[in-house]
Each structure stands twice: as structure tokens, then as C-alpha cells.
Design an enzyme around this catalytic site. Structure first.
Site, PDB file in Angstrom:
ATOM      1  N   HIS A 102     -26.719  -7.422   3.293  1.00 29.75           N
ATOM      2  CA  HIS A 102     -25.912  -7.761   4.468  1.00 29.75           C
ATOM      3  C   HIS A 102     -24.536  -7.099   4.379  1.00 29.75           C
ATOM      4  CE1 HIS A 102     -28.577 -11.559   5.002  1.00 29.75           C
ATOM      5  NE2 HIS A 102     -29.115 -10.497   5.585  1.00 29.75           N
ATOM      6  N   LYS A 137     -37.742 -18.567  11.929  1.00 30.14           N
ATOM      7  CA  LYS A 137     -36.325 -18.278  12.183  1.00 30.14           C
ATOM      8  C   LYS A 137     -36.245 -17.335  13.365  1.00 30.14           C
ATOM      9  CE  LYS A 137     -33.643 -18.662   7.937  1.00 30.14           C
ATOM     10  NZ  LYS A 137     -32.846 -17.918   6.952  1.00 30.14           N
ATOM     11  N   GLU A 165     -34.269 -24.638   5.468  1.00 29.91           N
ATOM     12  CA  GLU A 165     -33.312 -24.164   4.478  1.00 29.91           C
ATOM     13  C   GLU A 165     -32.348 -25.249   4.010  1.00 29.91           C
ATOM     14  OE1 GLU A 165     -32.695 -19.846   4.968  1.00 29.91           O
ATOM     15  OE2 GLU A 165     -30.586 -20.312   4.719  1.00 29.91           O
ATOM     16  N   ARG A 224     -35.733 -26.220  26.881  1.00 33.02           N
ATOM     17  CA  ARG A 224     -35.712 -26.946  25.600  1.00 33.02           C
ATOM     18  C   ARG A 224     -36.951 -26.693  24.747  1.00 33.02           C
ATOM     19  NH1 ARG A 224     -33.473 -30.707  28.916  1.00 33.02           N
ATOM     20  NH2 ARG A 224     -31.223 -30.915  28.626  1.00 33.02           N
ATOM     21  N   HIS A 256     -32.241  -2.106   7.929  1.00 31.12           N
ATOM     22  CA  HIS A 256     -32.255  -3.320   7.118  1.00 31.12           C
ATOM     23  C   HIS A 256     -33.059  -3.155   5.816  1.00 31.12           C
ATOM     24  CE1 HIS A 256     -32.118  -7.536   6.140  1.00 31.12           C
ATOM     25  NE2 HIS A 256     -33.432  -7.576   6.083  1.00 31.12           N
ATOM     26  N   GLU A 294     -39.383  -5.513   2.072  1.00 27.44           N
ATOM     27  CA  GLU A 294     -39.592  -6.974   2.133  1.00 27.44           C
ATOM     28  C   GLU A 294     -40.850  -7.365   1.352  1.00 27.44           C
ATOM     29  OE1 GLU A 294     -37.182  -8.680   3.201  1.00 27.44           O
ATOM     30  OE2 GLU A 294     -36.250  -7.782   4.964  1.00 27.44           O
ATOM     31  N   HIS A 342     -30.478  -9.778  -0.484  1.00 26.54           N
ATOM     32  CA  HIS A 342     -29.910  -9.754   0.864  1.00 26.54           C
ATOM     33  C   HIS A 342     -28.399  -9.967   0.914  1.00 26.54           C
ATOM     34  CE1 HIS A 342     -33.989  -9.514   2.207  1.00 26.54           C
ATOM     35  NE2 HIS A 342     -33.640  -9.550   3.477  1.00 26.54           N
ATOM     36  N   ASN A 391     -33.838 -14.621   0.309  1.00 26.48           N
ATOM     37  CA  ASN A 391     -32.649 -13.773   0.453  1.00 26.48           C
ATOM     38  C   ASN A 391     -32.407 -12.895  -0.770  1.00 26.48           C
ATOM     39  OD1 ASN A 391     -31.722 -14.277   3.058  1.00 26.48           O
ATOM     40  ND2 ASN A 391     -30.891 -16.254   2.425  1.00 26.48           N
ATOM     41  N   LYS A 448     -44.394 -15.751   1.880  1.00 27.06           N
ATOM     42  CA  LYS A 448     -43.392 -16.207   2.866  1.00 27.06           C
ATOM     43  C   LYS A 448     -43.747 -17.617   3.342  1.00 27.06           C
ATOM     44  CE  LYS A 448     -40.199 -15.650   6.263  1.00 27.06           C
ATOM     45  NZ  LYS A 448     -39.399 -14.804   7.094  1.00 27.06           N
ATOM     46  N   ARG A 491     -36.015 -21.965   0.358  1.00 23.46           N
ATOM     47  CA  ARG A 491     -36.147 -20.886   1.336  1.00 23.46           C
ATOM     48  C   ARG A 491     -35.117 -19.778   1.074  1.00 23.46           C
ATOM     49  NH1 ARG A 491     -37.867 -21.022   7.633  1.00 23.46           N
ATOM     50  NH2 ARG A 491     -37.616 -18.802   7.910  1.00 23.46           N
TER      51      ARG A 491
HETATM   52  N1  LIG Z   1     -36.625 -13.945  11.795  1.00 24.46           N
HETATM   53  C1  LIG Z   1     -36.708 -13.544  10.548  1.00 24.46           C
HETATM   54  O1  LIG Z   1     -37.110 -14.292   9.649  1.00 24.46           O
HETATM   55  C2  LIG Z   1     -36.313 -12.137  10.210  1.00 24.46           C
HETATM   56  C3  LIG Z   1     -36.624 -11.610   8.954  1.00 24.46           C
HETATM   57  C4  LIG Z   1     -36.305 -10.277   8.706  1.00 24.46           C
HETATM   58  C5  LIG Z   1     -35.697  -9.506   9.697  1.00 24.46           C
HETATM   59  N2  LIG Z   1     -35.416 -10.065  10.909  1.00 24.46           N
HETATM   60  C6  LIG Z   1     -34.802  -9.266  11.987  1.00 24.46           C
HETATM   61  O2  LIG Z   1     -35.741  -8.265  12.349  1.00 24.46           O
HETATM   62  C7  LIG Z   1     -35.043  -7.165  12.920  1.00 24.46           C
HETATM   63  C8  LIG Z   1     -35.612  -5.885  12.353  1.00 24.46           C
HETATM   64  O3  LIG Z   1     -36.974  -5.840  12.644  1.00 24.46           O
HETATM   65  P1  LIG Z   1     -37.813  -4.485  12.538  1.00 24.46           P
HETATM   66  O4  LIG Z   1     -37.515  -3.830  11.245  1.00 24.46           O
HETATM   67  O5  LIG Z   1     -39.202  -4.820  12.867  1.00 24.46           O
HETATM   68  O6  LIG Z   1     -37.087  -3.567  13.600  1.00 24.46           O
HETATM   69  P2  LIG Z   1     -37.356  -3.210  15.139  1.00 24.46           P
HETATM   70  O7  LIG Z   1     -37.893  -4.319  15.891  1.00 24.46           O
HETATM   71  O8  LIG Z   1     -36.087  -2.567  15.602  1.00 24.46           O
HETATM   72  O9  LIG Z   1     -38.448  -2.047  15.034  1.00 24.46           O
HETATM   73  C9  LIG Z   1     -38.133  -0.850  14.336  1.00 24.46           C
HETATM   74  C10 LIG Z   1     -38.382   0.401  15.195  1.00 24.46           C
HETATM   75  O10 LIG Z   1     -39.786   0.621  15.293  1.00 24.46           O
HETATM   76  C11 LIG Z   1     -40.193   0.777  16.664  1.00 24.46           C
HETATM   77  N3  LIG Z   1     -41.550   0.246  16.718  1.00 24.46           N
HETATM   78  C12 LIG Z   1     -41.949  -1.050  16.736  1.00 24.46           C
HETATM   79  N4  LIG Z   1     -43.291  -1.125  16.629  1.00 24.46           N
HETATM   80  C13 LIG Z   1     -43.751   0.150  16.557  1.00 24.46           C
HETATM   81  C14 LIG Z   1     -45.046   0.709  16.414  1.00 24.46           C
HETATM   82  N5  LIG Z   1     -46.139  -0.049  16.265  1.00 24.46           N
HETATM   83  N6  LIG Z   1     -45.157   2.055  16.384  1.00 24.46           N
HETATM   84  C15 LIG Z   1     -44.040   2.844  16.476  1.00 24.46           C
HETATM   85  N7  LIG Z   1     -42.792   2.378  16.580  1.00 24.46           N
HETATM   86  C16 LIG Z   1     -42.654   1.039  16.609  1.00 24.46           C
HETATM   87  C17 LIG Z   1     -39.125   0.030  17.440  1.00 24.46           C
HETATM   88  O11 LIG Z   1     -39.013   0.531  18.755  1.00 24.46           O
HETATM   89  C18 LIG Z   1     -37.865   0.305  16.622  1.00 24.46           C
HETATM   90  O12 LIG Z   1     -37.328   1.554  16.974  1.00 24.46           O
HETATM   91  C19 LIG Z   1     -33.569  -7.378  12.616  1.00 24.46           C
HETATM   92  O13 LIG Z   1     -32.902  -7.765  13.788  1.00 24.46           O
HETATM   93  C20 LIG Z   1     -33.572  -8.516  11.598  1.00 24.46           C
HETATM   94  O14 LIG Z   1     -32.413  -9.322  11.701  1.00 24.46           O
HETATM   95  C21 LIG Z   1     -35.715 -11.352  11.178  1.00 24.46           C
HETATM   96 ZN   LIG Z   2     -34.749  -8.949   5.216  1.00 27.40          ZN
END
Ligand SMILES: NC(=O)c1ccc[n+]([C@@H]2O[C@H](COP(=O)([O-])OP(=O)(O)OC[C@H]3O[C@@H](n4cnc5c(N)ncnc54)[C@H](O)[C@@H]3O)[C@@H](O)[C@H]2O)c1
Ligand SMILES: [Zn+2]
Length: 368
Positions: free
Chosen positions: A252, A142, A236, A120, A267, A184, A248, A245, A226, A241
Site C-alpha cells: 500500500h 469486502k 476482521e 439497503r 497492485h 496473491e 500489503h 494482508n 481465502k 483475516r
Molecule cells: N475486495 C477485495 O477483497 C479485494 C482484494 C484484492 C484487490 N481488490 C481490488 O481489486 C482491484 C484490482 O483488481 P484487478 O487486478 O482484477 O484489476 P482490474 O479490475 O483493473 O483488471 C485489470 C485489467 O484487466 C482487464 N481485464 C479484466 N478481465 C480481463 C480479461 N478476461 N481479459 C483481458 N483483460 C481483462 C481490465 O480491463 C483491466 O484493464 C483493486 O481496486 C483492488 O483494491 C479487492
Molecule cells: Zn492484494
């Protein structure tokens, strides 16, 4: 030098620390973040810099229990969550165990949801390693995973106890991923801060060459936007918040239409296309502003048109499924001007289609 931003969410307040080669233990000790840690890390760190980064963190934490997360969106599946939860519970965690996430948004979202749900709620620390994670996903609380019905549909609001964004980790980030994070950053400036937008236009070159001090300034300003937006509406409820988006609803739909296939679109690239579409649809944005937006997106290596074969009507239908399309109808975040966005009822379908089509080089007429 390090820079610390405070996110004051009542008893869930935390710091975002930005710097190089951060000493994790030194940052965690004053926060009483325990002595029992589990570290979830992106598997890429086993080979990056010959595993030195991972090794250093393991040493700093005196050999925590570790769980490797394979790179890629499939790691955010319900089945992977359940397997990991069972595995972690086997190690006899307690409410004092702290979950630490080393990786991009994938590891952060998954580890954060494990932290939110196991026993929890465990405290958790984000060590974001992509630009996208440092400016966006690690801040705001999130966390979540994907379901068959869609991305991020199973999740929680669970704020981290600390975010330590190490700039030195960005050196190894592939150019495509760096640019995706910039989408972003540009989004944040567009929705809330015209001065920051002008600063970004002036600093595109040092940003692209990843000049350390420029990155520090840029990440701090994006995180501040942010944090301010989240603070105004943590879970939200008020619509504030939802401004995050911007672009987005289109993004999406583009991601869904391309099957979340990273070879086709990631993304941040979808967000870049979505920002252009949102700009075209925004009454307050004239042709010159749209050109400025397209120009800066392109300068930082992002697409503003796509050669993927997509059907505008199919994209529009996917937008209607987006989670903001509640019983009161589709809502969209649109720009009043550069630096200010508002949630608005969606314009007429033909206007939305007219905003989508110029970005599609090859339009198909049928659902693909
Ligand atoms: N929680 C939130 O508020 C929020 C906001 C935006 C996106 N997201 C989520 O985030 C995810 C995407 O995140 P991301 O773009 O960071 O992608 P990711 O975590 O897949 O990383 C992108 C790529 O970079 C590689 N990588 C990571 N760090 C590295 C480094 N320092 N050097 C070399 N390679 C590296 C990873 O192995 C991967 O192949 C999605 O699932 C999305 O839904 C969440
Ligand atoms: Zn985004």
C-alpha cells in the site's frame, strides 16, 4: 468439468464454482436468484473476443439492464459510484433485483458496494475475469470504493450469493495482469499452506503457460485459503483475516508513493515487492527461504526489485498511515516460516528500512 467450493458463512453461505464456459442461468436458478438482473461489466468486454463473451452472458440472462464500467481504478471513485447509483435507481430496481459483476477487482468491488448499499442490500453475483479477482477479490465479501483520503476507505462487508470463476476468460488476460494475480496466489500459500507453496514451485511452468487443469487446481487451493481465513474472521475483528494482508503494508505504501499509477506499478506488483520486504523482516525466514520466495516470484513474472525512484523513509512514513496503524501502533503480518504468518507489533524502524532498501535500485533521499 467444474469444481465447487462451499463458503459456509451461516445464512450468507455461497458457492465458488470454477470451470469453463459456465452456464450462468443454470448456476443461478437453484439459488432462486431472481429474474430481474442488472449487469455491470468492464468495458473491455465490448471488444474482447469481438464482444462475444458479453453477448453470451446477455443472452443467458435474457437481456438484463447493463452498465458499462470503464477499465481502471478511477471507476472506483465516489463520484462514479454516485452517478451509477442514480442511474440504476432510475431503472426502478426492487429488493429482488440481483446485481451481477463481470470484470476484475475494480468492477467486483464497485458493483458489490452498489449491491450492499442500494435499497439497503441487493443480492449479487461475482463473475471474476482476472486471476486476481478469481483467487482473491471475488471471495470474502469486502466491497468498496476509493476516497481522496485513500483506497477502499468507503465500503462494506457484503458476501456474494454466488461466485462463478470461468477459466476460459483468463486466456485473454495480459501477461502483466496474470502475473499480478499470481502475487496473491503466492501470498496465500506463504501465509497458510507450505504444501501449496511447494506445489507452486513444482508447477511454475504449466502455470505460466496457463495449462487449464493446473490453473483449476491452483485457483481452487488459493480460494480455499481465502475462504478459510475469512470464515475464521468475517469482519476482521480477531486478527485472523488480517493475515491476508501479508506484504500489503509495504504494497500500500508503494502504491501510494507511485500515485496509484498503473503505468508504474499495479497492485500485484506492489504485493510482490511487499512479500520480499516482509520476508526480509521476518525472523523465522532465513536467507535460503528468502531466495526461494524471490525465485518463485521472478519465475511467474513478478518484480522483486524496482527501478522506480523511491525514498525508503517516505515509504516507512506511508506505512504508518496504513489502516492497521491504530492507537496501539503499527502492526505487521510477518512469516513464522513458509506456510505460516502471524500479526505482530512492527519491528524497529531501522529494521523496516533495512528490509525495504535492497528492493529499491534507485533510492532518493527526499520525499518524491
Ligand atoms: N475486495 C477485495 O477483497 C479485494 C482484494 C484484492 C484487490 N481488490 C481490488 O481489486 C482491484 C484490482 O483488481 P484487478 O487486478 O482484477 O484489476 P482490474 O479490475 O483493473 O483488471 C485489470 C485489467 O484487466 C482487464 N481485464 C479484466 N478481465 C480481463 C480479461 N478476461 N481479459 C483481458 N483483460 C481483462 C481490465 O480491463 C483491466 O484493464 C483493486 O481496486 C483492488 O483494491 C479487492
Ligand atoms: Zn492484494
Amino acid at each position: 468439468m467444474t469444481r465447487t467450493l462451499h463458503v459456509p458463512i451461516a445464512e450468507r453461505s455461497y458457492d465458488v464454482v470454477i470451470g469453463d464456459n459456465l452456464d450462468l442461468l443454470a448456476l443461478m436458478q437453484p439459488l432462486h436468484l431472481g429474474s430481474d438482473w442488472i449487469l455491470l461489466y468492464d468495458q473491455v468486454f465490448e471488444t474482447l473476443a469481438d464482444g462475444q463473451i458479453l453477448h453470451r452472458i446477455q443472452q443467458q440472462l435474457n437481456n438484463p439492464r447493463i452498465f458499462a464500467i470503464p477499465s481502471g481504478e478511477t471507476s472506483k471513485s465516489l463520484s462514479n459510484y454516485s452517478a451509477l447509483a442514480e442511474e440504476i435507481l432510475q431503472t426502478r430496481i426492487t429488493r429482488d433485483t440481483v446485481v451481477i459483476a463481470l470484470g476484475g477487482g475494480i468492477v467486483g468491488d464497485l458493483a458489490g458496494f452498489l449491491a450492499a448499499s442500494l435499497l439497503r442490500g441487493l443480492r449479487f453475483v461475482q463473475l471474476p475475469t482476472t486471476l486476481l479477482a478469481q483467487v482473491d477479490s471475488s471471495v470474502g465479501g469486502k466491497v468498496g470504493i476509493n476516497a481522496k483520503a485513500g483506497k477502499n476507505l468507503v465500503g462494506a462487508f457484503h458476501q456474494p450469493a454466488l461466485v462463478a470463476a470461468d477459466l476460459s476468460l483468463l486466456n485473454s488476460l495480459p501477461k502483466r495482469e496474470f502475473s499480478a494475480g499470481m502475487a496473491e496466489v503466492l501470498k496465500a500459500a506463504l501465509l497458510a499452506d507450505a504444501d501449496f507453496w511447494c506445489w507452486l514451485e513444482d508447477h511454475a511452468d504449466p502455470i505460466n503457460s496457463r495449462k487449464r487443469d493446473t490453473l483449476e487446481e491452483m485457483i481452487a487451493r488459493a480460494v480455499q485459503i481465502k475462504a478459510d481465513t475469512v470464515l475464521a474472521d468475517e469482519t476482521e475483528r480477531t486478527g485472523r483475516r488480517a493475515l491476508l494482508n501479508l506484504g500489503h503494508t509495504f504494497a500500500h505504501a508503494l502504491e501510494a508513493a507511485t500515485g496509484y499509477d498503473a503505468r508504474k506499478l499495479i497492485h500485484g506488483e506492489a504485493v510482490a515487492l511487499g512479500l520480499v520486504m516482509a520476508a526480509r523482516l521476518s525472523k523465522g525466514i532465513n536467507i535460503d527461504d528468502t531466495a526461494r520466495i524471490i525465485n518463485l516470484l521472478q519465475k511467474v513474472g513478478l518484480p522483486t526489485t524496482t527501478e522506480l525512484e523511491l525514498c525508503p523513509q517516505a515509504l516507512y512514513e506511508l506505512m504508518l498511515y496504513d489502516k492497521k496503524a491504530d492507537h496501539s501502533g503499527l502492526k505487521m503480518v510477518l512469516l513464522e516460516h513458509i506456510g505460516c504468518a502471524k500479526v505482530q507489533p512492527a519491528p524497529a524502524p531501522e529494521d523496516i528500512l533495512a528490509a525495504i532498501t535492497p528492493s529499491l535500485k534507485y533510492r532518493t533521499l527526499l520525499f518524491t
